[in-house]
Design a protein around this motif. Structure first.
Motif, PDB file in Angstrom:
ATOM      1  N   GLU A  89       3.118   6.170  -2.760  1.00 19.73           N
ATOM      2  CA  GLU A  89       3.991   7.068  -3.053  1.00 19.73           C
ATOM      3  C   GLU A  89       4.049   7.053  -4.618  1.00 19.73           C
ATOM      4  O   GLU A  89       4.388   8.102  -5.224  1.00 19.73           O
ATOM      5  CB  GLU A  89       5.400   6.527  -2.588  1.00 19.73           C
ATOM      6  CG  GLU A  89       5.434   6.695  -0.986  1.00 19.73           C
ATOM      7  CD  GLU A  89       6.718   6.082  -0.470  1.00 19.73           C
ATOM      8  OE1 GLU A  89       7.491   5.696  -1.205  1.00 19.73           O
ATOM      9  OE2 GLU A  89       7.028   6.092   0.732  1.00 19.73           O
ATOM     10  N   GLU A  90       3.790   5.892  -5.316  1.00 22.35           N
ATOM     11  CA  GLU A  90       3.983   6.178  -6.709  1.00 22.35           C
ATOM     12  C   GLU A  90       2.823   6.948  -7.530  1.00 22.35           C
ATOM     13  O   GLU A  90       2.783   7.598  -8.383  1.00 22.35           O
ATOM     14  CB  GLU A  90       4.115   4.719  -7.413  1.00 22.35           C
ATOM     15  CG  GLU A  90       5.388   4.110  -7.170  1.00 22.35           C
ATOM     16  CD  GLU A  90       5.189   2.318  -7.479  1.00 22.35           C
ATOM     17  OE1 GLU A  90       4.163   2.110  -8.289  1.00 22.35           O
ATOM     18  OE2 GLU A  90       5.903   1.709  -7.164  1.00 22.35           O
ATOM     19  N   GLU A  91       1.536   6.690  -7.091  1.00 23.39           N
ATOM     20  CA  GLU A  91       0.140   7.228  -7.585  1.00 23.39           C
ATOM     21  C   GLU A  91      -0.230   8.255  -6.947  1.00 23.39           C
ATOM     22  O   GLU A  91      -1.062   9.030  -7.510  1.00 23.39           O
ATOM     23  CB  GLU A  91      -0.803   6.020  -7.624  1.00 23.39           C
ATOM     24  CG  GLU A  91       0.034   4.677  -8.255  1.00 23.39           C
ATOM     25  CD  GLU A  91       0.076   4.735  -9.794  1.00 23.39           C
ATOM     26  OE1 GLU A  91      -0.345   5.939 -10.269  1.00 23.39           O
ATOM     27  OE2 GLU A  91       0.449   4.052 -10.373  1.00 23.39           O
ATOM     28  N   SER A  92       0.201   8.582  -5.716  1.00 15.00           N
ATOM     29  CA  SER A  92      -0.376   9.547  -4.785  1.00 15.00           C
ATOM     30  C   SER A  92      -1.989   9.389  -4.124  1.00 15.00           C
ATOM     31  O   SER A  92      -2.567  10.104  -3.721  1.00 15.00           O
ATOM     32  CB  SER A  92      -0.476  10.981  -5.627  1.00 15.00           C
ATOM     33  OG  SER A  92       0.735  11.303  -5.928  1.00 15.00           O
ATOM     34  N   TYR A  93      -2.410   7.890  -4.620  1.00 14.64           N
ATOM     35  CA  TYR A  93      -3.365   7.621  -4.034  1.00 14.64           C
ATOM     36  C   TYR A  93      -3.659   6.040  -4.187  1.00 14.64           C
ATOM     37  O   TYR A  93      -2.886   5.619  -4.923  1.00 14.64           O
ATOM     38  CB  TYR A  93      -4.872   8.387  -4.842  1.00 14.64           C
ATOM     39  CG  TYR A  93      -5.035   7.796  -6.263  1.00 14.64           C
ATOM     40  CD1 TYR A  93      -5.928   6.825  -6.272  1.00 14.64           C
ATOM     41  CD2 TYR A  93      -4.276   8.268  -7.246  1.00 14.64           C
ATOM     42  CE1 TYR A  93      -6.318   6.176  -7.584  1.00 14.64           C
ATOM     43  CE2 TYR A  93      -4.749   7.704  -8.599  1.00 14.64           C
ATOM     44  CZ  TYR A  93      -5.551   6.811  -8.710  1.00 14.64           C
ATOM     45  OH  TYR A  93      -5.734   5.941  -9.787  1.00 14.64           O
ATOM     46  N   PHE A  97       0.727  -1.278   0.207  1.00 12.23           N
ATOM     47  CA  PHE A  97       0.078  -0.036  -0.036  1.00 12.23           C
ATOM     48  C   PHE A  97       0.729   1.432  -0.042  1.00 12.23           C
ATOM     49  O   PHE A  97       0.637   2.129  -0.833  1.00 12.23           O
ATOM     50  CB  PHE A  97      -0.915   0.052   1.423  1.00 12.23           C
ATOM     51  CG  PHE A  97      -2.023  -0.903   1.199  1.00 12.23           C
ATOM     52  CD1 PHE A  97      -2.565  -1.602   0.126  1.00 12.23           C
ATOM     53  CD2 PHE A  97      -2.702  -1.331   2.452  1.00 12.23           C
ATOM     54  CE1 PHE A  97      -3.536  -2.366  -0.175  1.00 12.23           C
ATOM     55  CE2 PHE A  97      -3.921  -2.183   2.299  1.00 12.23           C
ATOM     56  CZ  PHE A  97      -4.136  -2.837   0.901  1.00 12.23           C
ATOM     57  N   GLU A  98       1.616   1.141   0.981  1.00 18.15           N
ATOM     58  CA  GLU A  98       2.964   2.573   0.846  1.00 18.15           C
ATOM     59  C   GLU A  98       3.411   2.811  -0.322  1.00 18.15           C
ATOM     60  O   GLU A  98       3.567   3.907  -0.611  1.00 18.15           O
ATOM     61  CB  GLU A  98       3.633   2.326   2.088  1.00 18.15           C
ATOM     62  CG  GLU A  98       4.264   3.554   2.530  1.00 18.15           C
ATOM     63  CD  GLU A  98       5.461   3.021   3.878  1.00 18.15           C
ATOM     64  OE1 GLU A  98       6.033   4.157   4.092  1.00 18.15           O
ATOM     65  OE2 GLU A  98       5.352   2.151   4.089  1.00 18.15           O
ATOM     66  N   LEU A 152      -5.461  17.096 -10.140  1.00 13.87           N
ATOM     67  CA  LEU A 152      -5.626  16.362  -9.103  1.00 13.87           C
ATOM     68  C   LEU A 152      -4.906  15.219  -9.133  1.00 13.87           C
ATOM     69  O   LEU A 152      -4.762  14.561  -9.935  1.00 13.87           O
ATOM     70  CB  LEU A 152      -7.094  16.342  -8.622  1.00 13.87           C
ATOM     71  CG  LEU A 152      -7.953  17.639  -8.570  1.00 13.87           C
ATOM     72  CD1 LEU A 152      -9.223  17.080  -8.156  1.00 13.87           C
ATOM     73  CD2 LEU A 152      -7.192  18.760  -7.644  1.00 13.87           C
ATOM     74  N   SER A 153      -4.165  14.765  -7.901  1.00 15.12           N
ATOM     75  CA  SER A 153      -3.545  13.581  -7.655  1.00 15.12           C
ATOM     76  C   SER A 153      -4.304  12.624  -7.443  1.00 15.12           C
ATOM     77  O   SER A 153      -3.545  11.419  -7.556  1.00 15.12           O
ATOM     78  CB  SER A 153      -2.374  13.748  -6.717  1.00 15.12           C
ATOM     79  OG  SER A 153      -3.114  14.064  -5.395  1.00 15.12           O
TER      80      SER A 153
END
Length: 330
Positions: free
Chosen positions: A214-218, A209-210, A290-291
């Motif tokens: 970090e890669e996708e911002s969601y 998950f983490e 938006l991310s």
């Protein structure tokens, strides 16, 4: 019996005895069905009454017996002649005026006032009825001509912030029922009925998950993770809460996002990409600025929160700065 006592011929005695015994056995056989009906009637009577109140009629096929249906129905008729009619040819009992029907009035209250919110009220039992209402506080729904019986009454709000409420009611007269909705977290809603130990599974998936966050911002339930898909919504909601992120549900997906990051992204759009009075669509915001692909309502909340902070005295721009408040998101 007197003939038997006075008989002197043993052959004649036996003949008279056999005749008397046969007569007695025949009489017992004739009485036996009536005795069975009388013995079992108390058990059958209540079911006949319930079926009559619900359906308005009862046939022999409705009874929990394999024979003697006409006798059971006939005995019921003799006890309730003022209430029912009896047709022995079917056999069938019919309640005068048909089955019982009543009105059920329902009020559903949110814990606090607000914008209009949708709630679906369902009454299910021998019949199922549904009403959809919109209300800022209290919704009213009415169900008419509801047959007698036991029903499940359920109120299901469209807003994920509130949990559904359910109650069992007996409709044996016109009744009014009040249901109160309660706030419930998305986590509680997503984890309801989940039959795994979250505290045992989550540590094995948290690193995935983490890194993906970090890669996708969601994070989203549309993403692939090495866990059964039915558990992902609950796991994401629990992980988001523990990591200080927010979770929402949009278009059937659960999305985990960073509220502060989205807020700054929206502020940048308003400050640098819009002139006063201009507008920008939600899809354009999601696609270009938006991310996280959050819902329109989440964007609205972030915009309102930004405007509220910027309108405070300490955050008001000087006369030399461009007014960034007069913007709209469509």
């Amino acid at each position: 019996m007197q003939t038997l006592r006075s008989g002197s011929d043993i052959t004649a005695f036996r003949s008279e005895f056999d005749t008397a015994a046969d007569s007695l056995l025949s009489a017992l056989e004739a009485v036996k069905p009536k005795a069975s009906v009388v013995t079992g009637f108390d058990r059958v009577e209540s079911q006949i009454t319930e079926t009559l109140r619900t359906e308005g009629s009862v046939t022999g096929a409705d009874l929990p017996v394999s024979d003697l249906e006409e006798q059971f129905l006939g005995l019921y008729y003799r006890k309730h002649m003022d209430e029912v009619d009896f047709d022995p040819n079917v056999p069938q009992l019919v309640m005068a005026g048909g089955g019982e029907e009543y009105t059920v009035d329902v009020s559903v209250a949110f814990p606090e006032g607000g914008p209009e919110r949708e709630v679906t009220v369902t009454l299910s039992g021998s019949t199922t009825r549904e009403r959809r209402c919109r209300t800022p506080l209290v919704a009213e729904a009415s169900f008419e001509e509801v047959p007698y019986g036991e029903y499940t009454l359920r109120a299901e709000p469209a807003d994920d912030s509130y949990g559904s409420v359910e109650r069992t009611v007996t409709v044996d007269d016109d009744i009014s029922v009040g249901l109160e909705l309660a706030e419930v977290s998305l986590r509680d809603k997503l984890c309801e009925g989940v039959d795994i130990d979250i505290d045992q599974i989550l540590p094995t998936i948290s690193s995935r998950f983490e890194s993906r966050f970090e890669e996708e911002s969601y994070l989203s339930t549309e993403m692939s993770f090495p866990v059964d898909s039915e558990y992902i919504p609950c796991l994401l909601a629990v992980w988001a809460q523990r990591e200080g992120h927010d979770a929402t549900r949009h278009d059937g997906k659960v999305i985990v996002y960073d509220t502060e990051r989205l807020r700054k992204e929206i502020e940048n759009v308003i400050r640098y990409n819009l002139d006063p009075g201009e507008s920008k669509s939600y899809d354009a915001l999601r696609g270009n600025f938006l991310s996280a692909p959050v819902s329109d309502s989440t964007v609205q909340e972030l915009v309102r929160g930004r405007a509220s902070r910027m309108s405070s005295p300490s955050n008001r721009p000087s006369s030399r700065k461009r007014n960034n408040h007069d913007v709209r998101v469509r």
